[in-house]
Design a protein around this motif. Structure first.
Motif, mmCIF file in Angstrom:
data_model
loop_
_atom_site.group_PDB
_atom_site.id
_atom_site.type_symbol
_atom_site.label_atom_id
_atom_site.label_comp_id
_atom_site.label_asym_id
_atom_site.label_seq_id
_atom_site.Cartn_x
_atom_site.Cartn_y
_atom_site.Cartn_z
ATOM 1 N N ASN A 146 75.543 50.433 -20.194
ATOM 2 C CA ASN A 146 75.887 51.800 -20.554
ATOM 3 C C ASN A 146 74.865 52.341 -21.526
ATOM 4 O O ASN A 146 74.164 51.583 -22.200
ATOM 5 C CB ASN A 146 77.271 51.829 -21.218
ATOM 6 C CG ASN A 146 78.373 51.501 -20.230
ATOM 7 O OD1 ASN A 146 78.860 52.351 -19.520
ATOM 8 N ND2 ASN A 146 78.742 50.220 -20.182
ATOM 9 N N ASP A 147 74.786 53.659 -21.592
ATOM 10 C CA ASP A 147 73.886 54.315 -22.530
ATOM 11 C C ASP A 147 74.367 54.023 -23.940
ATOM 12 O O ASP A 147 75.574 53.895 -24.180
ATOM 13 C CB ASP A 147 73.913 55.829 -22.254
ATOM 14 C CG ASP A 147 72.738 56.537 -22.885
ATOM 15 O OD1 ASP A 147 71.763 56.805 -22.149
ATOM 16 O OD2 ASP A 147 72.794 56.801 -24.100
ATOM 17 N N ASP A 150 77.104 56.170 -25.316
ATOM 18 C CA ASP A 150 78.428 56.181 -24.686
ATOM 19 C C ASP A 150 79.446 55.499 -25.599
ATOM 20 O O ASP A 150 79.142 54.510 -26.257
ATOM 21 C CB ASP A 150 78.382 55.432 -23.340
ATOM 22 C CG ASP A 150 77.645 56.247 -22.287
ATOM 23 O OD1 ASP A 150 77.328 57.421 -22.554
ATOM 24 O OD2 ASP A 150 77.361 55.693 -21.210
ATOM 25 N N GLY A 154 81.228 53.148 -18.618
ATOM 26 C CA GLY A 154 81.307 53.981 -17.419
ATOM 27 C C GLY A 154 81.921 53.241 -16.257
ATOM 28 O O GLY A 154 82.419 53.842 -15.298
#
Ligand SMILES: [Zn+2]
Length: 160
Positions: A146-147, A150, A154
């Motif tokens: 995930n970024d 975040d 996700g």
């Protein structure tokens, strides 16, 4: 000493023919133009008018013929008998036109050679932007990436 002419190049005979055609065209133009001078210089002079008129007529017609034939000979010499369509022989035409198509291919090749160089510059500019690395965070629950910004995964929705 002259280097030997490559077999795939335009033959010396065709080159000679080309320049002969060019000379014929120039001579034709001179003959044609000379009739105007003869006409102007002898204006009003009626001695042997008939003979001079015949001479002018012959030079005008001959000059025009040479002006038509000269460039035609140049064209045939440049493209060969088959290449210019005088002789119907596609295989011979291909060989006749080979130096020209190779020349065109060479020009296109030169352009294509420059494209990778341009492409490299574009790539380098692009990669300069991408040196800003994206930090990814792996989710503890499902291992999905995930970024870093975040808050929730996700993939599984678990809090990061
Ligand atoms: Zn997850």
């Amino acid at each position: 000493m002259k280097p030997p002419i490559p077999a795939r190049d335009i033959s010396p005979e065709r080159q000679a023919m080309y320049y002969a055609g060019m000379a014929a065209g120039v001579v034709g133009a001179l003959l044609f133009v000379s009739t105007f001078f003869s006409f102007a210089m002898n204006f009003g002079n009626f001695d042997d008018f008939e003979g001079r008129a015949r001479s002018i007529f012959l030079r005008a017609v001959g000059g025009m013929c040479l002006m038509v034939v000269g460039p035609a000979v140049m064209g045939v010499a440049a493209r060969g008998l088959a290449g210019s369509g005088v002789k119907l022989d596609p295989e011979q035409a291909r060989r006749d036109l080979e130096p020209w198509s190779r020349m065109r291919g060479g020009v296109i090749g030169d352009v294509l050679d420059e494209i990778p160089a341009v492409q490299q510059v574009i790539d380098r500019l692009g990669s300069a932007d991408q040196t800003v690395e994206v930090v990814r965070v792996r989710c503890n629950a499902c291992r999905a990436l995930n970024d870093e910004h975040d808050k929730f995964c996700g993939q599984c929705g678990e809090r990061l």
